[in-house]
Scaffold this motif. Structure first.
Motif, PDB file in Angstrom:
ATOM      1  N   SER A   2       0.836  -1.188   0.000  1.00  0.00           N
ATOM      2  CA  SER A   2       0.000   0.000   0.000  1.00  0.00           C
ATOM      3  C   SER A   2       0.874   1.242   0.000  1.00  0.00           C
ATOM      4  O   SER A   2       1.951   1.270   0.594  1.00  0.00           O
ATOM      5  CB  SER A   2      -0.917  -0.006   1.230  1.00  0.00           C
ATOM      6  OG  SER A   2      -1.609   1.216   1.330  1.00  0.00           O
ATOM      7  N   SER A   3       0.397   2.310  -0.670  1.00  0.00           N
ATOM      8  CA  SER A   3       1.125   3.579  -0.631  1.00  0.00           C
ATOM      9  C   SER A   3       0.699   4.422   0.558  1.00  0.00           C
ATOM     10  O   SER A   3       1.381   5.372   0.927  1.00  0.00           O
ATOM     11  CB  SER A   3       0.883   4.355  -1.930  1.00  0.00           C
ATOM     12  OG  SER A   3      -0.512   4.603  -2.099  1.00  0.00           O
ATOM     13  N   ALA A   4      -0.444   4.099   1.171  1.00  0.00           N
ATOM     14  CA  ALA A   4      -0.912   4.838   2.342  1.00  0.00           C
ATOM     15  C   ALA A   4      -0.182   4.326   3.573  1.00  0.00           C
ATOM     16  O   ALA A   4      -0.056   3.117   3.781  1.00  0.00           O
ATOM     17  CB  ALA A   4      -2.417   4.668   2.504  1.00  0.00           C
ATOM     18  N   THR A  32       4.359  -1.005   3.945  1.00  0.00           N
ATOM     19  CA  THR A  32       4.113   0.409   3.713  1.00  0.00           C
ATOM     20  C   THR A  32       4.885   1.229   4.725  1.00  0.00           C
ATOM     21  O   THR A  32       5.614   0.692   5.566  1.00  0.00           O
ATOM     22  CB  THR A  32       2.599   0.708   3.794  1.00  0.00           C
ATOM     23  OG1 THR A  32       2.359   2.025   3.320  1.00  0.00           O
ATOM     24  CG2 THR A  32       2.069   0.562   5.222  1.00  0.00           C
ATOM     25  N   ILE A 101      -5.182  14.204   9.490  1.00  0.00           N
ATOM     26  CA  ILE A 101      -4.046  13.439   8.969  1.00  0.00           C
ATOM     27  C   ILE A 101      -4.450  12.009   8.620  1.00  0.00           C
ATOM     28  O   ILE A 101      -3.873  11.366   7.746  1.00  0.00           O
ATOM     29  CB  ILE A 101      -2.875  13.455   9.979  1.00  0.00           C
ATOM     30  CG1 ILE A 101      -1.564  13.102   9.273  1.00  0.00           C
ATOM     31  CG2 ILE A 101      -3.129  12.523  11.154  1.00  0.00           C
ATOM     32  CD1 ILE A 101      -0.342  13.284  10.142  1.00  0.00           C
ATOM     33  N   ALA A 103      -6.929  11.030   7.002  1.00  0.00           N
ATOM     34  CA  ALA A 103      -7.578  10.923   5.689  1.00  0.00           C
ATOM     35  C   ALA A 103      -6.673  10.288   4.644  1.00  0.00           C
ATOM     36  O   ALA A 103      -7.159   9.772   3.636  1.00  0.00           O
ATOM     37  CB  ALA A 103      -8.030  12.305   5.224  1.00  0.00           C
ATOM     38  N   ARG A 104      -5.370  10.305   4.890  1.00  0.00           N
ATOM     39  CA  ARG A 104      -4.457   9.736   3.896  1.00  0.00           C
ATOM     40  C   ARG A 104      -3.718   8.509   4.434  1.00  0.00           C
ATOM     41  O   ARG A 104      -2.605   8.208   3.988  1.00  0.00           O
ATOM     42  CB  ARG A 104      -3.453  10.792   3.432  1.00  0.00           C
ATOM     43  CG  ARG A 104      -2.594  11.410   4.524  1.00  0.00           C
ATOM     44  CD  ARG A 104      -1.641  12.430   3.922  1.00  0.00           C
ATOM     45  NE  ARG A 104      -0.613  12.872   4.844  1.00  0.00           N
ATOM     46  CZ  ARG A 104      -0.681  13.944   5.596  1.00  0.00           C
ATOM     47  NH1 ARG A 104      -1.773  14.692   5.558  1.00  0.00           N
ATOM     48  NH2 ARG A 104       0.324  14.288   6.387  1.00  0.00           N
ATOM     49  N   SER A 105      -4.348   7.783   5.354  1.00  0.00           N
ATOM     50  CA  SER A 105      -3.661   6.649   5.972  1.00  0.00           C
ATOM     51  C   SER A 105      -4.357   5.325   5.691  1.00  0.00           C
ATOM     52  O   SER A 105      -5.553   5.283   5.386  1.00  0.00           O
ATOM     53  CB  SER A 105      -3.566   6.853   7.484  1.00  0.00           C
ATOM     54  OG  SER A 105      -4.828   6.678   8.091  1.00  0.00           O
ATOM     55  N   CYS A 136     -10.666   6.900   8.609  1.00  0.00           N
ATOM     56  CA  CYS A 136      -9.913   5.687   8.313  1.00  0.00           C
ATOM     57  C   CYS A 136     -10.139   4.694   9.446  1.00  0.00           C
ATOM     58  O   CYS A 136     -10.619   5.069  10.521  1.00  0.00           O
ATOM     59  CB  CYS A 136      -8.424   6.004   8.180  1.00  0.00           C
ATOM     60  SG  CYS A 136      -7.703   6.641   9.719  1.00  0.00           S
TER      61      CYS A 136
END
Length: 311
Positions: A2-4, A32, A101, A103-105, A136
């Motif tokens: 994953s990139s997250a 990741t 923060i 939101a992008r995890s 998330c």
């Protein structure tokens, strides 16, 4: 892969350092990055605001951050780290800063109580608020007293999924199966059904776990249990197709679902529950009663998964 990143929320307390260790292992499992987030205390935020307002070049650029220094020392002397590790100091209230923060995890991991928590609290206010509002999945790692009820090898155990076959959002199932796949372990699916009280019913008896092949002939299960297992099997079919290497065990039990999940948490690596009752909608600010009770009383880590799509 994953990139997250996996986010670990820390405040320097022992509770948060336990969450950091859980997050480090999760980032390695999912291949990741690890983002360590510390919401600065009020006095540090006031210093930063005052310096920015006064443009005083004689003052240091950064306020001393002992949490950052402690985390750095722990990581330098600790076990294997993910390929990318970052530390970020945040401003604002803890729930709001972590909500933004998050939101992008891939997931956000935190301790059940922070540095300011009272010893008698089962769940800290920040843990509850973040679990209720983050966009998330939030994994809450219980403090040492709660973990005392867990089995010695619980961290190597199954992923337990609390499932209402007709209502649990797909995002919750996806998270549980992805976590089991990353761990190379079994998903144990637990559903509860209500039955009329009976003088012969023993509510605290251990529940039976049934592999899929055991459902073929109906067995000796009561009608409500058979129907629950059939509903489980139908709901789980797409997940089994997407994760053919993940073993699945099914359990349909009478009584309170939260109590059964808390009991299962004693030997589980992770318990996964949905955040909201679907009828409340994805944007509800109320946590479902099952998720809340499991967070309060589980003996091991609990993942609270939001509804990421509102149908």
């Amino acid at each position: 892969m994953s990139s997250a990143p996996v986010i670990a929320a820390v405040d320097g307390s022992d509770h948060s350092l336990g969450a950091l260790e859980w997050a480090r292992a999760a980032a390695l499992r999912h291949r990741t990055g690890l983002l360590i987030a510390h919401v600065l205390p009020d006095h540090a935020q006031l210093y930063a605001g005052r310096r920015a307002a006064l443009h005083d070049a004689s003052q240091p650029d950064e306020f001393a951050d002992p949490v950052r220094d402690r985390i750095r020392a722990l990581l330098d002397s600790g076990p294997e780290l993910p390929g990318e590790v970052r530390y970020e100091a945040l401003e604002g209230s803890v729930p709001e800063a972590l909500r933004v923060i998050g939101a992008r995890s891939l997931m956000l991991v935190m301790g059940s109580r922070g540095r300011g928590g009272f010893a008698t609290l089962l769940l800290g206010s920040n843990s509850r608020a973040v679990s209720t509002t983050a966009p998330c999945p939030v994994v809450v790692v219980p403090h040492e007293e709660r973990r005392a009820g867990a089995a010695p090898d619980a961290s190597a155990g199954r992923v337990v999924l609390g499932l209402h076959a007709a209502e649990t959002p797909e995002d919750v199932l996806d998270f549980a199966f992805a976590e089991a796949a990353a761990r190379g372990t079994t998903v144990q699916v637990v559903s509860a059904y209500l039955i009329p009280p009976s003088p012969t019913l023993v509510m605290d008896s251990p529940f039976a776990v049934i592999p899929p092949e055991g459902l073929a002939d109906g067995g000796d299960a009561v009608p409500a249990e058979r129907e629950m297992l059939r509903s489980q099997t139908e709901r789980l079919a797409p997940l089994r197709a997407r994760h053919p290497d993940v073993p699945v065990e099914q359990a349909a039990v009478p009584g309170d679902p939260a109590g059964r999940l808390v009991e299962a948490s004693r030997s589980a690596a992770l318990v996964v529950v949905g955040r909201h009752h679907p009828r409340r909608g994805a944007m509800s600010l109320l946590m479902g009663s099952v998720a809340n009770a499991v967070l309060q009383h589980a003996h091991g880590p609990v993942a609270v998964v939001p509804t990421l799509t509102d149908d």
